[in-house]
Write an enzyme that holds these catalytic residues in place. Structure first.
Site, PDB file in Angstrom:
ATOM      1  N   TYR A 101     -12.325  -2.351  -3.416  1.00 29.62           N
ATOM      2  CA  TYR A 101     -12.809  -2.411  -2.034  1.00 29.62           C
ATOM      3  C   TYR A 101     -14.337  -2.371  -1.963  1.00 29.62           C
ATOM      4  O   TYR A 101     -14.898  -1.985  -0.942  1.00 29.62           O
ATOM      5  CB  TYR A 101     -12.203  -1.268  -1.220  1.00 29.62           C
ATOM      6  CG  TYR A 101     -10.796  -1.547  -0.707  1.00 29.62           C
ATOM      7  CD1 TYR A 101     -10.511  -2.709   0.017  1.00 29.62           C
ATOM      8  CD2 TYR A 101      -9.750  -0.656  -0.913  1.00 29.62           C
ATOM      9  CE1 TYR A 101      -9.237  -2.976   0.495  1.00 29.62           C
ATOM     10  CE2 TYR A 101      -8.467  -0.909  -0.433  1.00 29.62           C
ATOM     11  CZ  TYR A 101      -8.218  -2.079   0.282  1.00 29.62           C
ATOM     12  OH  TYR A 101      -6.961  -2.340   0.770  1.00 29.62           O
TER      13      TYR A 101
ATOM     14  N   THR B 224      -5.483  -7.885  10.379  1.00 27.38           N
ATOM     15  CA  THR B 224      -5.815  -6.612   9.727  1.00 27.38           C
ATOM     16  C   THR B 224      -5.353  -5.423  10.564  1.00 27.38           C
ATOM     17  O   THR B 224      -4.761  -4.483  10.044  1.00 27.38           O
ATOM     18  CB  THR B 224      -7.346  -6.523   9.514  1.00 27.38           C
ATOM     19  OG1 THR B 224      -7.758  -7.655   8.745  1.00 27.38           O
ATOM     20  CG2 THR B 224      -7.731  -5.247   8.799  1.00 27.38           C
TER      21      THR B 224
ATOM     22  N   ASN C  59      -1.866  -0.203   7.082  1.00 29.00           N
ATOM     23  CA  ASN C  59      -1.355  -1.524   7.477  1.00 29.00           C
ATOM     24  C   ASN C  59      -0.521  -2.206   6.385  1.00 29.00           C
ATOM     25  O   ASN C  59      -0.424  -3.423   6.331  1.00 29.00           O
ATOM     26  CB  ASN C  59      -2.502  -2.414   7.980  1.00 29.00           C
ATOM     27  CG  ASN C  59      -3.559  -2.656   6.930  1.00 29.00           C
ATOM     28  OD1 ASN C  59      -3.431  -2.221   5.782  1.00 29.00           O
ATOM     29  ND2 ASN C  59      -4.604  -3.373   7.303  1.00 29.00           N
TER      30      ASN C  59
ATOM     31  N   GLU D  47      -9.437  -9.945  -8.151  1.00 28.11           N
ATOM     32  CA  GLU D  47      -8.474  -8.848  -7.975  1.00 28.11           C
ATOM     33  C   GLU D  47      -7.348  -8.919  -9.009  1.00 28.11           C
ATOM     34  O   GLU D  47      -6.905  -7.889  -9.510  1.00 28.11           O
ATOM     35  CB  GLU D  47      -7.938  -8.875  -6.541  1.00 28.11           C
ATOM     36  CG  GLU D  47      -9.043  -8.537  -5.537  1.00 28.11           C
ATOM     37  CD  GLU D  47      -8.690  -8.807  -4.083  1.00 28.11           C
ATOM     38  OE1 GLU D  47      -7.560  -9.267  -3.810  1.00 28.11           O
ATOM     39  OE2 GLU D  47      -9.551  -8.560  -3.216  1.00 28.11           O
TER      40      GLU D  47
ATOM     41  N   HIS E  43      -1.952  -5.372   1.203  1.00 25.10           N
ATOM     42  CA  HIS E  43      -3.240  -6.024   0.926  1.00 25.10           C
ATOM     43  C   HIS E  43      -2.968  -7.413   0.369  1.00 25.10           C
ATOM     44  O   HIS E  43      -2.017  -7.598  -0.391  1.00 25.10           O
ATOM     45  CB  HIS E  43      -4.049  -5.236  -0.118  1.00 25.10           C
ATOM     46  CG  HIS E  43      -5.153  -6.059  -0.711  1.00 25.10           C
ATOM     47  ND1 HIS E  43      -6.351  -6.226  -0.060  1.00 25.10           N
ATOM     48  CD2 HIS E  43      -5.208  -6.823  -1.829  1.00 25.10           C
ATOM     49  CE1 HIS E  43      -7.109  -7.055  -0.789  1.00 25.10           C
ATOM     50  NE2 HIS E  43      -6.433  -7.423  -1.859  1.00 25.10           N
TER      51      HIS E  43
ATOM     52  N   ARG F  15       2.532  -6.960   9.024  1.00 21.73           N
ATOM     53  CA  ARG F  15       1.840  -5.887   9.756  1.00 21.73           C
ATOM     54  C   ARG F  15       2.342  -5.794  11.196  1.00 21.73           C
ATOM     55  O   ARG F  15       2.451  -4.705  11.762  1.00 21.73           O
ATOM     56  CB  ARG F  15       0.331  -6.126   9.705  1.00 21.73           C
ATOM     57  CG  ARG F  15      -0.252  -5.845   8.305  1.00 21.73           C
ATOM     58  CD  ARG F  15      -1.628  -6.442   8.142  1.00 21.73           C
ATOM     59  NE  ARG F  15      -2.292  -6.026   6.913  1.00 21.73           N
ATOM     60  CZ  ARG F  15      -3.417  -6.574   6.479  1.00 21.73           C
ATOM     61  NH1 ARG F  15      -4.002  -7.545   7.168  1.00 21.73           N
ATOM     62  NH2 ARG F  15      -3.974  -6.145   5.356  1.00 21.73           N
TER      63      ARG F  15
ATOM     64  N   LYS G 156       0.838  -1.200   0.000  1.00 26.47           N
ATOM     65  CA  LYS G 156       0.000   0.000   0.000  1.00 26.47           C
ATOM     66  C   LYS G 156       0.879   1.259   0.000  1.00 26.47           C
ATOM     67  O   LYS G 156       2.102   1.171   0.179  1.00 26.47           O
ATOM     68  CB  LYS G 156      -0.928  -0.048   1.223  1.00 26.47           C
ATOM     69  CG  LYS G 156      -1.934  -1.213   1.180  1.00 26.47           C
ATOM     70  CD  LYS G 156      -2.884  -1.159   2.377  1.00 26.47           C
ATOM     71  CE  LYS G 156      -3.875  -2.313   2.349  1.00 26.47           C
ATOM     72  NZ  LYS G 156      -4.842  -2.238   3.478  1.00 26.47           N
TER      73      LYS G 156
ATOM     74  N   PHE H 104     -15.617   3.623   7.174  1.00 27.23           N
ATOM     75  CA  PHE H 104     -14.255   4.029   6.795  1.00 27.23           C
ATOM     76  C   PHE H 104     -13.998   3.935   5.296  1.00 27.23           C
ATOM     77  O   PHE H 104     -12.877   4.144   4.842  1.00 27.23           O
ATOM     78  CB  PHE H 104     -13.216   3.192   7.558  1.00 27.23           C
ATOM     79  CG  PHE H 104     -13.338   1.701   7.361  1.00 27.23           C
ATOM     80  CD1 PHE H 104     -12.775   1.087   6.251  1.00 27.23           C
ATOM     81  CD2 PHE H 104     -14.020   0.917   8.276  1.00 27.23           C
ATOM     82  CE1 PHE H 104     -12.880  -0.280   6.044  1.00 27.23           C
ATOM     83  CE2 PHE H 104     -14.134  -0.463   8.089  1.00 27.23           C
ATOM     84  CZ  PHE H 104     -13.562  -1.051   6.956  1.00 27.23           C
TER      85      PHE H 104
ATOM     86  N   ARG I   6      -1.736 -14.490   3.632  1.00 23.88           N
ATOM     87  CA  ARG I   6      -2.514 -13.783   4.660  1.00 23.88           C
ATOM     88  C   ARG I   6      -1.890 -13.995   6.032  1.00 23.88           C
ATOM     89  O   ARG I   6      -1.843 -13.085   6.854  1.00 23.88           O
ATOM     90  CB  ARG I   6      -3.963 -14.301   4.668  1.00 23.88           C
ATOM     91  CG  ARG I   6      -4.743 -14.017   3.390  1.00 23.88           C
ATOM     92  CD  ARG I   6      -5.382 -12.674   3.355  1.00 23.88           C
ATOM     93  NE  ARG I   6      -6.362 -12.459   4.406  1.00 23.88           N
ATOM     94  CZ  ARG I   6      -7.068 -11.336   4.517  1.00 23.88           C
ATOM     95  NH1 ARG I   6      -6.910 -10.341   3.658  1.00 23.88           N
ATOM     96  NH2 ARG I   6      -7.923 -11.175   5.501  1.00 23.88           N
TER      97      ARG I   6
HETATM   98  P1  GTP Z   1      -6.948  -5.984   2.962  1.00 23.15           P
HETATM   99  O1  GTP Z   1      -5.947  -7.035   2.618  1.00 23.15           O
HETATM  100  O2  GTP Z   1      -6.409  -4.576   2.807  1.00 23.15           O
HETATM  101  O3  GTP Z   1      -8.269  -6.199   2.271  1.00 23.15           O
HETATM  102  O4  GTP Z   1      -7.158  -6.135   4.524  1.00 23.15           O
HETATM  103  P2  GTP Z   1      -7.967  -7.257   5.294  1.00 23.15           P
HETATM  104  O5  GTP Z   1      -8.568  -8.238   4.339  1.00 23.15           O
HETATM  105  O6  GTP Z   1      -7.068  -7.777   6.354  1.00 23.15           O
HETATM  106  O7  GTP Z   1      -9.100  -6.386   5.972  1.00 23.15           O
HETATM  107  P3  GTP Z   1     -10.517  -5.930   5.381  1.00 23.15           P
HETATM  108  O8  GTP Z   1     -10.699  -6.421   3.988  1.00 23.15           O
HETATM  109  O9  GTP Z   1     -11.539  -6.270   6.403  1.00 23.15           O
HETATM  110  O10 GTP Z   1     -10.347  -4.351   5.364  1.00 23.15           O
HETATM  111  C1  GTP Z   1      -9.754  -3.709   4.256  1.00 23.15           C
HETATM  112  C2  GTP Z   1      -8.872  -2.593   4.750  1.00 23.15           C
HETATM  113  O11 GTP Z   1      -9.666  -1.571   5.320  1.00 23.15           O
HETATM  114  C3  GTP Z   1      -7.907  -2.978   5.875  1.00 23.15           C
HETATM  115  O12 GTP Z   1      -6.699  -3.515   5.409  1.00 23.15           O
HETATM  116  C4  GTP Z   1      -7.660  -1.658   6.577  1.00 23.15           C
HETATM  117  O13 GTP Z   1      -6.576  -0.949   5.994  1.00 23.15           O
HETATM  118  C5  GTP Z   1      -8.935  -0.900   6.319  1.00 23.15           C
HETATM  119  N1  GTP Z   1      -9.742  -0.873   7.535  1.00 23.15           N
HETATM  120  C6  GTP Z   1     -10.377  -1.899   8.141  1.00 23.15           C
HETATM  121  N2  GTP Z   1     -11.013  -1.472   9.246  1.00 23.15           N
HETATM  122  C7  GTP Z   1     -10.752  -0.131   9.317  1.00 23.15           C
HETATM  123  C8  GTP Z   1     -11.138   0.893  10.223  1.00 23.15           C
HETATM  124  O14 GTP Z   1     -11.839   0.662  11.205  1.00 23.15           O
HETATM  125  N3  GTP Z   1     -10.684   2.150   9.947  1.00 23.15           N
HETATM  126  C9  GTP Z   1      -9.891   2.429   8.851  1.00 23.15           C
HETATM  127  N4  GTP Z   1      -9.477   3.682   8.635  1.00 23.15           N
HETATM  128  N5  GTP Z   1      -9.525   1.493   7.985  1.00 23.15           N
HETATM  129  C10 GTP Z   1      -9.956   0.244   8.220  1.00 23.15           C
HETATM  130 MG    MG Z   2      -9.700  -7.643   2.656  1.00 24.79          MG
END
Ligand code: GTP
Ligand code: MG
Length: 148
Positions: free
Chosen positions: A49, A91, A112, A126, A115, A102, A9, A57, A85
């Site tokens: 997304y 996350t 973080n 994707e 992705h 992370r 990212k 968010f 993962r």
């Molecule tokens: P990705 O690999 O980025 O998709 O992450 P993930 O699969 O571990 O998490 P998820 O798909 O649930 O969320 C996508 C992204 O949204 C996360 O990686 C975070 O960067 C962001 N995110 C999730 N929860 C929050 C939140 O509460 N606040 C903010 N600002 N960002 C969030």
């Molecule tokens: Mg995700």
């Protein structure tokens, strides 16, 4: 062979850890089949997304992921979707174990570092969103015989 979509990212690009992140997957034994540095257009970010459209968010997420270049990659290997993962960690970096990307490099959930696709369906979707078929390279490494 299984493929996944991984992306450093904008925070990871700015903090100069593209190389360290790539190195972790290389050393693990996975096989890089596509990569590019790119600036994500807003429409692509919203589609990528899309599952989070209703989350509070979402606006912040799209704004962040489009705020600077990302390093998009396709990696191949046995169980690469799930294992990547695990290598990324939880996350929210506060819950991510040390030794994960992370856990080692990030502090807050909004920034973080990386992705990774969360299922075979997401990976296919994707990869298709970010890469044209001709941008993925198929090649053999003799090392594969020592990994699998
Ligand atoms: P990705 O690999 O980025 O998709 O992450 P993930 O699969 O571990 O998490 P998820 O798909 O649930 O969320 C996508 C992204 O949204 C996360 O990686 C975070 O960067 C962001 N995110 C999730 N929860 C929050 C939140 O509460 N606040 C903010 N600002 N960002 C969030
Ligand atoms: Mg995700």
């Amino acid at each position: 062979m299984e493929k996944t979509f991984l992306m450093v990212k904008p925070d990871g690009v700015q903090r100069n850890v593209i190389g360290e992140i790539v190195a972790r997957f290389e050393k693990k034994g996975y096989h890089l089949v596509g990569a590019k540095l790119m600036q994500i257009p807003t429409e692509l970010a919203e589609e990528h997304y899309g599952e989070h459209k209703e989350r509070p968010f979402f606006g912040e997420l799209v704004e962040f992921i489009t705020s600077g270049p990302v390093f998009a990659m396709v990696w191949e290997g046995e169980n690469v979707i799930l294992t990547a993962r695990q290598m990324m960690g939880a996350t929210n970096p506060k819950d991510a174990a040390s030794g994960t990307i992370r856990g080692d490099f990030a502090v807050t959930v909004g920034k973080n570092m990386i992705h990774g696709s969360d299922s075979a369906e997401s990976a296919e979707r994707e990869i298709g969103l970010f890469f044209k078929e001709e941008e993925l390279v198929s090649y053999e490494k003799t090392m594969n015989n020592w990994v699998n």
